[in-house]
Design a protein around this motif. Structure first.
Motif, PDB file in Angstrom:
ATOM      1  N   LYS A   1       3.786  -9.965  17.215  1.00 38.63           N
ATOM      2  CA  LYS A   1       3.152 -10.298  15.943  1.00 38.63           C
ATOM      3  C   LYS A   1       2.508  -9.036  15.400  1.00 38.63           C
ATOM      4  CE  LYS A   1      -1.077 -11.563  18.231  1.00 38.63           C
ATOM      5  NZ  LYS A   1      -2.211 -12.360  18.360  1.00 38.63           N
ATOM      6  N   THR A   2       2.054  -9.122  14.189  1.00 42.47           N
ATOM      7  CA  THR A   2       1.351  -7.980  13.620  1.00 42.47           C
ATOM      8  C   THR A   2       0.032  -7.836  14.341  1.00 42.47           C
ATOM      9  OG1 THR A   2       2.393  -8.373  11.513  1.00 42.47           O
ATOM     10  CG2 THR A   2       0.452  -6.975  11.513  1.00 42.47           C
ATOM     11  N   GLU A   3      -0.104  -6.752  15.077  1.00 48.50           N
ATOM     12  CA  GLU A   3      -1.283  -6.553  15.910  1.00 48.50           C
ATOM     13  C   GLU A   3      -2.429  -5.902  15.161  1.00 48.50           C
ATOM     14  OE1 GLU A   3      -1.446  -7.831  18.781  1.00 48.50           O
ATOM     15  OE2 GLU A   3       0.642  -8.296  19.109  1.00 48.50           O
ATOM     16  N   LEU A   4      -2.153  -5.301  14.058  1.00 49.05           N
ATOM     17  CA  LEU A   4      -3.207  -4.700  13.251  1.00 49.05           C
ATOM     18  C   LEU A   4      -3.181  -5.347  11.880  1.00 49.05           C
ATOM     19  CD1 LEU A   4      -3.157  -0.844  13.742  1.00 49.05           C
ATOM     20  CD2 LEU A   4      -5.079  -2.355  13.998  1.00 49.05           C
ATOM     21  N   ALA A   5      -4.323  -5.789  11.437  1.00 50.86           N
ATOM     22  CA  ALA A   5      -4.397  -6.335  10.091  1.00 50.86           C
ATOM     23  C   ALA A   5      -4.329  -5.169   9.101  1.00 50.86           C
ATOM     24  CB  ALA A   5      -5.661  -7.145   9.939  1.00 50.86           C
ATOM     25  N   ASN A   6      -4.853  -5.353   7.942  1.00 52.10           N
ATOM     26  CA  ASN A   6      -4.762  -4.338   6.907  1.00 52.10           C
ATOM     27  C   ASN A   6      -5.433  -3.033   7.318  1.00 52.10           C
ATOM     28  OD1 ASN A   6      -3.469  -6.192   5.285  1.00 52.10           O
ATOM     29  ND2 ASN A   6      -5.382  -6.915   4.400  1.00 52.10           N
ATOM     30  N   ILE A   7      -4.779  -1.931   6.975  1.00 53.80           N
ATOM     31  CA  ILE A   7      -5.373  -0.613   7.135  1.00 53.80           C
ATOM     32  C   ILE A   7      -5.379   0.052   5.766  1.00 53.80           C
ATOM     33  CG2 ILE A   7      -4.832  -0.268   9.571  1.00 53.80           C
ATOM     34  CD1 ILE A   7      -2.365   1.288   8.777  1.00 53.80           C
ATOM     35  N   GLU A   8      -6.348   0.921   5.551  1.00 48.33           N
ATOM     36  CA  GLU A   8      -6.526   1.549   4.246  1.00 48.33           C
ATOM     37  C   GLU A   8      -6.349   3.056   4.368  1.00 48.33           C
ATOM     38  OE1 GLU A   8     -10.111   2.097   0.958  1.00 48.33           O
ATOM     39  OE2 GLU A   8     -10.392   0.760   2.670  1.00 48.33           O
ATOM     40  N   SER A   9      -5.468   3.598   3.551  1.00 46.01           N
ATOM     41  CA  SER A   9      -5.231   5.034   3.566  1.00 46.01           C
ATOM     42  C   SER A   9      -6.455   5.761   3.030  1.00 46.01           C
ATOM     43  CB  SER A   9      -4.014   5.369   2.703  1.00 46.01           C
ATOM     44  OG  SER A   9      -3.915   6.773   2.543  1.00 46.01           O
ATOM     45  N   ILE A  10      -6.918   6.768   3.747  1.00 43.98           N
ATOM     46  CA  ILE A  10      -8.066   7.557   3.300  1.00 43.98           C
ATOM     47  C   ILE A  10      -7.665   8.429   2.106  1.00 43.98           C
ATOM     48  CG2 ILE A  10      -7.758   9.586   4.774  1.00 43.98           C
ATOM     49  CD1 ILE A  10     -11.107   8.013   4.599  1.00 43.98           C
ATOM     50  N   GLU A  11      -6.374   8.727   2.017  1.00 42.31           N
ATOM     51  CA  GLU A  11      -5.875   9.627   0.968  1.00 42.31           C
ATOM     52  C   GLU A  11      -5.837   8.954  -0.398  1.00 42.31           C
ATOM     53  OE1 GLU A  11      -1.718  11.850  -0.015  1.00 42.31           O
ATOM     54  OE2 GLU A  11      -2.389  11.856   2.052  1.00 42.31           O
ATOM     55  N   ASN A  12      -5.315   7.718  -0.458  1.00 46.16           N
ATOM     56  CA  ASN A  12      -5.121   7.103  -1.767  1.00 46.16           C
ATOM     57  C   ASN A  12      -5.718   5.696  -1.893  1.00 46.16           C
ATOM     58  OD1 ASN A  12      -3.358   5.484  -0.353  1.00 46.16           O
ATOM     59  ND2 ASN A  12      -1.522   6.528  -1.104  1.00 46.16           N
ATOM     60  N   ASN A  13      -6.539   5.290  -0.940  1.00 45.94           N
ATOM     61  CA  ASN A  13      -7.205   3.979  -0.948  1.00 45.94           C
ATOM     62  C   ASN A  13      -6.230   2.810  -0.902  1.00 45.94           C
ATOM     63  OD1 ASN A  13      -9.603   5.401  -1.206  1.00 45.94           O
ATOM     64  ND2 ASN A  13      -9.730   5.084  -3.407  1.00 45.94           N
ATOM     65  N   GLU A  14      -4.972   3.067  -0.644  1.00 48.40           N
ATOM     66  CA  GLU A  14      -3.962   2.005  -0.620  1.00 48.40           C
ATOM     67  C   GLU A  14      -4.124   1.161   0.640  1.00 48.40           C
ATOM     68  OE1 GLU A  14       0.691   2.113   0.319  1.00 48.40           O
ATOM     69  OE2 GLU A  14       0.147   3.211  -1.504  1.00 48.40           O
ATOM     70  N   ILE A  15      -4.159  -0.152   0.447  1.00 45.82           N
ATOM     71  CA  ILE A  15      -4.220  -1.084   1.572  1.00 45.82           C
ATOM     72  C   ILE A  15      -2.782  -1.399   1.977  1.00 45.82           C
ATOM     73  CG2 ILE A  15      -4.958  -3.370   2.347  1.00 45.82           C
ATOM     74  CD1 ILE A  15      -7.336  -1.669   1.670  1.00 45.82           C
ATOM     75  N   GLN A  16      -2.509  -1.321   3.267  1.00 40.69           N
ATOM     76  CA  GLN A  16      -1.158  -1.606   3.750  1.00 40.69           C
ATOM     77  C   GLN A  16      -1.216  -2.149   5.157  1.00 40.69           C
ATOM     78  OE1 GLN A  16      -0.065   2.666   3.454  1.00 40.69           O
ATOM     79  NE2 GLN A  16       0.754   2.398   5.502  1.00 40.69           N
ATOM     80  N   ARG A  17      -0.076  -2.579   5.620  1.00 44.70           N
ATOM     81  CA  ARG A  17       0.054  -3.000   7.017  1.00 44.70           C
ATOM     82  C   ARG A  17       0.867  -1.941   7.741  1.00 44.70           C
ATOM     83  NH1 ARG A  17      -1.495  -7.870   8.852  1.00 44.70           N
ATOM     84  NH2 ARG A  17      -1.977  -9.435   7.306  1.00 44.70           N
ATOM     85  N   LEU A  18       0.574  -1.774   9.012  1.00 45.01           N
ATOM     86  CA  LEU A  18       1.349  -0.848   9.825  1.00 45.01           C
ATOM     87  C   LEU A  18       2.794  -1.325   9.858  1.00 45.01           C
ATOM     88  CD1 LEU A  18      -0.025   0.791  12.918  1.00 45.01           C
ATOM     89  CD2 LEU A  18       2.289  -0.009  12.988  1.00 45.01           C
ATOM     90  N   ASN A  19       3.734  -0.417   9.674  1.00 42.46           N
ATOM     91  CA  ASN A  19       5.151  -0.778   9.575  1.00 42.46           C
ATOM     92  C   ASN A  19       5.786  -0.854  10.963  1.00 42.46           C
ATOM     93  OD1 ASN A  19       7.804  -1.164   8.914  1.00 42.46           O
ATOM     94  ND2 ASN A  19       8.064   0.801   7.888  1.00 42.46           N
ATOM     95  N   TRP A  20       5.698  -2.030  11.592  1.00 43.21           N
ATOM     96  CA  TRP A  20       6.239  -2.216  12.935  1.00 43.21           C
ATOM     97  C   TRP A  20       7.755  -2.158  12.954  1.00 43.21           C
ATOM     98  CZ3 TRP A  20       2.865  -1.596  16.544  1.00 43.21           C
ATOM     99  CH2 TRP A  20       1.551  -2.002  16.358  1.00 43.21           C
ATOM    100  N   THR A  21       8.411  -2.350  11.827  1.00 40.56           N
ATOM    101  CA  THR A  21       9.875  -2.408  11.809  1.00 40.56           C
ATOM    102  C   THR A  21      10.513  -1.085  11.403  1.00 40.56           C
ATOM    103  OG1 THR A  21       9.847  -3.255   9.545  1.00 40.56           O
ATOM    104  CG2 THR A  21       9.879  -4.880  11.337  1.00 40.56           C
ATOM    105  N   SER A  22       9.743  -0.042  11.354  1.00 42.62           N
ATOM    106  CA  SER A  22      10.290   1.279  11.044  1.00 42.62           C
ATOM    107  C   SER A  22      11.350   1.662  12.075  1.00 42.62           C
ATOM    108  CB  SER A  22       9.167   2.316  11.073  1.00 42.62           C
ATOM    109  OG  SER A  22       9.691   3.615  10.974  1.00 42.62           O
ATOM    110  N   GLU A  23      12.374   2.377  11.627  1.00 40.28           N
ATOM    111  CA  GLU A  23      13.385   2.873  12.569  1.00 40.28           C
ATOM    112  C   GLU A  23      12.856   4.059  13.373  1.00 40.28           C
ATOM    113  OE1 GLU A  23      16.964   3.650  10.391  1.00 40.28           O
ATOM    114  OE2 GLU A  23      17.517   1.540  10.432  1.00 40.28           O
ATOM    115  N   ASN A  24      11.758   4.641  12.926  1.00 43.78           N
ATOM    116  CA  ASN A  24      11.149   5.772  13.633  1.00 43.78           C
ATOM    117  C   ASN A  24      10.175   5.280  14.702  1.00 43.78           C
ATOM    118  OD1 ASN A  24      12.393   7.643  11.951  1.00 43.78           O
ATOM    119  ND2 ASN A  24      10.685   7.683  10.523  1.00 43.78           N
ATOM    120  N   PRO A  25       9.957   6.094  15.728  1.00 37.42           N
ATOM    121  CA  PRO A  25       8.852   5.787  16.639  1.00 37.42           C
ATOM    122  C   PRO A  25       7.538   5.816  15.848  1.00 37.42           C
ATOM    123  CG  PRO A  25      10.264   7.479  17.572  1.00 37.42           C
ATOM    124  CD  PRO A  25      10.701   7.277  16.152  1.00 37.42           C
ATOM    125  N   ILE A  26       6.575   5.053  16.310  1.00 36.42           N
ATOM    126  CA  ILE A  26       5.265   4.979  15.661  1.00 36.42           C
ATOM    127  C   ILE A  26       4.222   5.518  16.633  1.00 36.42           C
ATOM    128  CG2 ILE A  26       3.540   3.444  14.653  1.00 36.42           C
ATOM    129  CD1 ILE A  26       5.888   1.448  14.174  1.00 36.42           C
TER     130      ILE A  26
END
Length: 192
Positions: A54-79
């Protein structure tokens, strides 16, 4: 030269050769043992630790642009995920090596450096640093990735947790880079 001095010279040279060969053999064995130890450490780092279901982290906010997002668990890249704080001396020391790793691997790895401190504290702290990695704020961490000890780091790919580490680490180490490159080169899988 007498026969005796020739024999004495020959035996002295032979003894020196045997001692030198022994020293070389000893250090060669030491190098092989070190190589085997490093290989075992690398193998241990590649062990499967768990699956994130499941999504283990709720919303995170970028310090750079204040954008609220969720960690992308489905990225093809390692995280690469790191929890840190400005007041944590081992965290700050570790961030230097993470920045070097980020510079080398930013095109192949998704980086999330997360703190639960206030935006003002983090922004003031980052003004003094020349780091390039992305920093996120989170005040709502739940599930598998929570803990009270800092720094804490995780490496995940395709929702599989490959590495969980607590405490300061040199993340720009050749073993770490080799481990991450092994994950980068893994075949891509379809995520649900």
């Amino acid at each position: 030269m007498t026969k005796r001095s020739i024999i004495y010279g020959f035996l002295t040279g032979l003894l020196a050769f045997i001692i030198l060969s022994g020293i070389i053999l000893y250090f060669s064995i030491q190098q092989i043992n070190n190589l085997m130890a490093n290989t075992n450490k690398s193998t241990e780092r590649n062990k499967f630790i768990g699956v994130i279901t499941k999504t283990e982290l709720a919303n995170i906010e970028s310090i750079e642009n204040n954008e609220i997002q969720r960690l992308n668990w489905t990225s093809e890249n390692p995280i690469f995920i790191n929890f840190w704080a400005t007041w944590c001396v081992p965290c700050v020391k570790e961030l230097e090596s993470i920045n070097k790793l980020y510079k080398a691997e930013k095109d192949n790895v998704d980086f999330y450096l997360i703190t639960d401190e206030s935006r003002e504290v983090v922004e003031a702290f980052l003004l003094e640093k020349d780091w390039e990695f992305p920093v996120y704020l989170s005040h709502d961490t739940t599930g598998l990735l929570i803990g009270s000890v800092l720094p804490r780091s995780y490496v995940v790919k395709n929702r599989i947790l490959y590495l969980s580490h607590t405490g300061k680490e040199n993340w720009n180490d050749s073993l770490v880079i080799s481990f991450i490159n092994g994950l980068v080169e893994e075949p891509k899988t379809v995520n649900n």
